[in-house]
Enzyme design. Structure first.
Site, short mmCIF file in Angstrom:
data_model
loop_
_atom_site.label_atom_id
_atom_site.label_comp_id
_atom_site.label_asym_id
_atom_site.label_seq_id
_atom_site.Cartn_x
_atom_site.Cartn_y
_atom_site.Cartn_z
N ASN A 129 6.72 12.97 -27.30
CA ASN A 129 6.90 13.69 -28.57
C ASN A 129 5.89 13.09 -29.55
O ASN A 129 6.12 12.03 -30.12
CB ASN A 129 8.34 13.49 -29.06
CG ASN A 129 8.61 14.23 -30.36
OD1 ASN A 129 7.70 14.81 -30.96
ND2 ASN A 129 9.85 14.20 -30.80
N LYS A 141 6.78 9.25 -29.66
CA LYS A 141 7.99 8.81 -28.95
C LYS A 141 7.76 9.08 -27.47
O LYS A 141 7.23 10.14 -27.11
CB LYS A 141 9.20 9.62 -29.39
CG LYS A 141 9.73 9.23 -30.74
CD LYS A 141 11.10 9.90 -30.95
CE LYS A 141 11.40 9.93 -32.43
NZ LYS A 141 12.12 11.09 -32.87
N ARG A 177 7.24 17.68 -26.01
CA ARG A 177 7.94 18.42 -27.05
C ARG A 177 6.88 19.16 -27.85
O ARG A 177 5.95 18.54 -28.38
CB ARG A 177 8.72 17.49 -27.96
CG ARG A 177 9.41 18.29 -29.03
CD ARG A 177 9.94 17.46 -30.15
NE ARG A 177 10.57 18.37 -31.09
CZ ARG A 177 10.63 18.14 -32.37
NH1 ARG A 177 10.09 17.06 -32.88
NH2 ARG A 177 11.22 19.00 -33.15
N HIS A 231 14.48 23.72 -33.56
CA HIS A 231 15.52 22.90 -32.91
C HIS A 231 16.06 23.57 -31.64
O HIS A 231 17.18 23.30 -31.22
CB HIS A 231 16.74 22.65 -33.83
CG HIS A 231 16.45 21.90 -35.09
ND1 HIS A 231 16.98 22.29 -36.32
CD2 HIS A 231 15.70 20.81 -35.33
CE1 HIS A 231 16.57 21.46 -37.25
NE2 HIS A 231 15.79 20.54 -36.68
N MET A 233 23.01 19.36 -37.26
CA MET A 233 23.01 18.80 -38.62
C MET A 233 22.47 17.38 -38.60
O MET A 233 23.22 16.41 -38.42
CB MET A 233 24.43 18.81 -39.19
CG MET A 233 25.06 20.19 -39.23
SD MET A 233 26.72 20.16 -39.95
CE MET A 233 26.33 19.93 -41.69
N ARG A 259 15.15 19.38 -48.04
CA ARG A 259 14.75 20.79 -48.10
C ARG A 259 15.87 21.64 -48.68
O ARG A 259 17.05 21.37 -48.44
CB ARG A 259 14.39 21.28 -46.69
CG ARG A 259 13.09 20.70 -46.18
CD ARG A 259 12.83 21.05 -44.75
NE ARG A 259 13.09 19.95 -43.85
CZ ARG A 259 13.18 20.05 -42.53
NH1 ARG A 259 13.03 21.21 -41.94
NH2 ARG A 259 13.41 18.98 -41.79
N ALA A 305 22.51 11.39 -45.61
CA ALA A 305 23.91 11.80 -45.84
C ALA A 305 24.83 10.60 -46.07
O ALA A 305 25.73 10.65 -46.91
CB ALA A 305 24.40 12.63 -44.66
N ARG A 306 24.57 9.51 -45.34
CA ARG A 306 25.48 8.36 -45.50
C ARG A 306 25.41 7.76 -46.89
O ARG A 306 26.43 7.37 -47.46
CB ARG A 306 25.14 7.27 -44.46
CG ARG A 306 25.78 7.55 -43.12
CD ARG A 306 25.21 6.68 -42.05
NE ARG A 306 23.78 6.94 -41.89
CZ ARG A 306 23.03 6.43 -40.94
NH1 ARG A 306 23.54 5.60 -40.08
NH2 ARG A 306 21.76 6.74 -40.85
N GLY A 323 26.32 15.96 -37.63
CA GLY A 323 27.26 16.73 -36.81
C GLY A 323 27.99 15.87 -35.79
O GLY A 323 29.19 16.07 -35.52
N GLU A 324 27.27 14.91 -35.20
CA GLU A 324 27.89 14.06 -34.17
C GLU A 324 28.77 12.97 -34.78
O GLU A 324 29.83 12.65 -34.26
CB GLU A 324 26.80 13.34 -33.35
CG GLU A 324 26.02 14.25 -32.45
CD GLU A 324 24.71 13.62 -31.97
OE1 GLU A 324 24.60 12.37 -31.95
OE2 GLU A 324 23.80 14.38 -31.59
N GLU A 332 17.74 15.92 -26.64
CA GLU A 332 16.57 16.79 -26.50
C GLU A 332 15.65 16.30 -25.38
O GLU A 332 15.03 17.11 -24.68
CB GLU A 332 15.83 16.87 -27.84
CG GLU A 332 16.60 17.70 -28.85
CD GLU A 332 16.15 17.53 -30.28
OE1 GLU A 332 16.56 16.53 -30.90
OE2 GLU A 332 15.41 18.37 -30.78
P1 AMP Z 1 19.13 12.81 -37.29
O1 AMP Z 1 18.01 13.56 -37.95
O2 AMP Z 1 19.80 13.58 -36.20
O3 AMP Z 1 18.77 11.42 -36.89
O4 AMP Z 1 20.28 12.64 -38.42
C1 AMP Z 1 20.07 11.91 -39.59
C2 AMP Z 1 21.20 12.21 -40.57
O5 AMP Z 1 22.46 11.89 -39.94
C3 AMP Z 1 21.12 11.38 -41.85
O6 AMP Z 1 21.41 12.18 -42.97
C4 AMP Z 1 22.22 10.36 -41.63
O7 AMP Z 1 22.77 9.91 -42.84
C5 AMP Z 1 23.26 11.17 -40.86
N1 AMP Z 1 24.22 10.31 -40.22
C6 AMP Z 1 24.01 9.37 -39.27
N2 AMP Z 1 25.16 8.70 -39.00
C7 AMP Z 1 26.12 9.23 -39.81
C8 AMP Z 1 27.50 8.96 -40.03
N3 AMP Z 1 28.12 8.00 -39.37
N4 AMP Z 1 28.15 9.71 -40.95
C9 AMP Z 1 27.51 10.68 -41.63
N5 AMP Z 1 26.22 10.96 -41.48
C10 AMP Z 1 25.52 10.26 -40.59
#
Ligand code: AMP
Length: 399
Positions: free
Chosen positions: A7, A14, A90, A179, A208, A240, A283-284, A333-334, A384
């Site tokens: 990637n 990566k 990718r 995605h 997400m 965004r 988000a955290r 989401g996870e 992915e």
């Molecule tokens: P990604 O692009 O898939 O790596 O996701 C990054 C986003 O996932 C960031 O906004 C992180 O804050 C959020 N994220 C990761 N772990 C958590 C968690 N435990 N609770 C809420 N959001 C999370």
């Protein structure tokens, strides 16, 4: 079958070497700071992490380091390059031409170049990765796995914008979606989890992460998706904007004195969670500010995200006339059960009944719906790289 997954981004690459049959990752890692000061390569074999400084100038140099590492006597995992059966790249944008993962024959390189303008920040780097691998290990087949191709069966009513039709015909301006590798992977996993043939299932996948896109998947095909020609539309993301009144773009330029570049910067880099909260794109951080410090704008940023997510889910149920599984994946989401709970709140009318206790899981595959929920609500970690490896194997085996 050993697949090397690449990637290639603007300043990083990566990589992962996977035995796609056993799904075992032999080594994964990252080349960082290409074209910058102090480039380095870091890698992980089983649980052991290592890194070293390297002296490289471009993607070719970075990939040479990766290949050298794979066969390194001390740190390597292969005896020779002959043990790499194929390389899966990718590839962000396949345009209208590439509707499926594709073997990158030399005669196609011109067509790949023609895609660059559709994703100028991504495709040229992906292409640099392909060129370098072709030069360094010319015997090994290269496969491009596109982020867009899973969406290539969208019906015209979902991909043609209600703009002058010539824009589509003459300039290829339409919804492409992104995605796709993630939507494809988690939707197949979801069909498996609910024991329904993939070709018969109606699934909404909510990817997400930093970037966010939702897809409506009916009969094994994406039939609508929230990202479009660009990656700025749909649901608000880290920085965004997602959808908003498009008339504002010309209003800001014509009446408020913003330049085109400033508006571009605003909607891509200064909006979403960061723009509303004023705190962070992560988000955290925003959750911490909202829930631990009572920051109202942080709470508003989350409320907007969850509200728009809910509305997209409703619209995709309408588009598909039903739903079997609602899938949450990627960083938020996870892991973010709080977001899953907020989005699924008051959705019983649509058959979405979340089990709040079961839902309190992070980073695990789980069915988090109540027993009597007509729609299964699933948390599924995306993968992915595995999907790219599987696609690469499928293409190479069909040669
Ligand atoms: P990604 O692009 O898939 O790596 O996701 C990054 C986003 O996932 C960031 O906004 C992180 O804050 C959020 N994220 C990761 N772990 C958590 C968690 N435990 N609770 C809420 N959001 C999370």
């Amino acid at each position: 079958m050993n697949i090397l997954i690449i990637n290639a981004g603007s300043s990083s690459i990566k990589f992962q070497l996977m035995d796609v049959d056993s799904e075992e990752t032999k080594i994964k890692g990252l080349v960082q700071r290409i074209n910058q000061d102090n480039p380095e390569i870091s890698w992980k074999i089983r649980k052991e992490k290592s890194k070293k400084k390297i002296n490289i100038e471009d993607h070719r140099g970075g990939l040479k380091e990766v290949l050298d590492l794979l066969v390194d006597k001390e740190n390597g995992v292969l005896e020779s390059y002959d043990q790499i059966d194929a390389v899966g790249h990718r590839y962000v944008h396949g345009g209208e031409k590439f509707q499926d993962s594709t073997l990158i024959k030399d005669e196609l390189m011109k067509d790949f170049e023609k895609l660059n303008h559709l994703a100028p920040l991504h495709n040229p780097n992906n292409l640099a990765g392909v060129r370098a691998i072709k030069e360094l290990i010319p015997e090994v087949p290269n496969v491009a796995v596109f982020d867009t191709s899973f969406h290539s069966k969208l019906p015209p009513k979902a991909y043609v914008y209600p703009l002058p039709y010539e824009l589509y015909e003459e300039k290829g301006i339409r919804r492409y979606g992104f995605h796709g590798t993630s939507h494809h992977y988690v939707s197949m996993e979801a069909a498996d989890m609910i024991n329904k043939p993939y070709e018969e299932a109606k699934i909404i996948t909510c990817h997400m992460g930093n970037g966010i896109s939702f897809s409506a998947i009916d009969g094994g095909h994406s039939v609508d998706t929230s990202l479009g020609f660009s990656t700025v539309c749909g649901i608000p993301m880290g920085t965004r904007s997602g959808d908003f009144d498009v008339g504002l773009v010309t209003h800001l330029i014509k009446s408020e004195g913003y330049s085109v570049d400033e508006v571009h910067e605003m909607i891509y880099k200064k909006s979403g969670l960061l723009g509303v909260s004023g705190i962070s794109n992560d988000a955290r951080d925003v959750e911490k500010a909202a829930w631990e410090e009572g920051n109202e704008r942080a709470q508003l940023a989350l409320d907007i995200l969850h509200y728009k997510a809910k509305k997209y889910i409703g619209s995709y149920i309408a588009a598909m006339n039903g739903l079997d599984a609602l899938v949450f994946t990627a960083g938020i989401g996870e892991n973010g059960w709080e977001s899953r709970e907020a989005i699924c709140k008051d959705m019983e009318y649509l058959g979405i009944k979340l089990d709040k206790e079961k839902n309190r899981v992070r980073g695990k595959k789980a069915d988090v719906s109540k027993k009597n929920s007509p729609v299964r609500i699933l948390a599924i970690p995306t993968n992915e790289e595995l999907m790219i490896a599987k696609e690469t194997k499928r293409v190479v085996n069909n040669l």
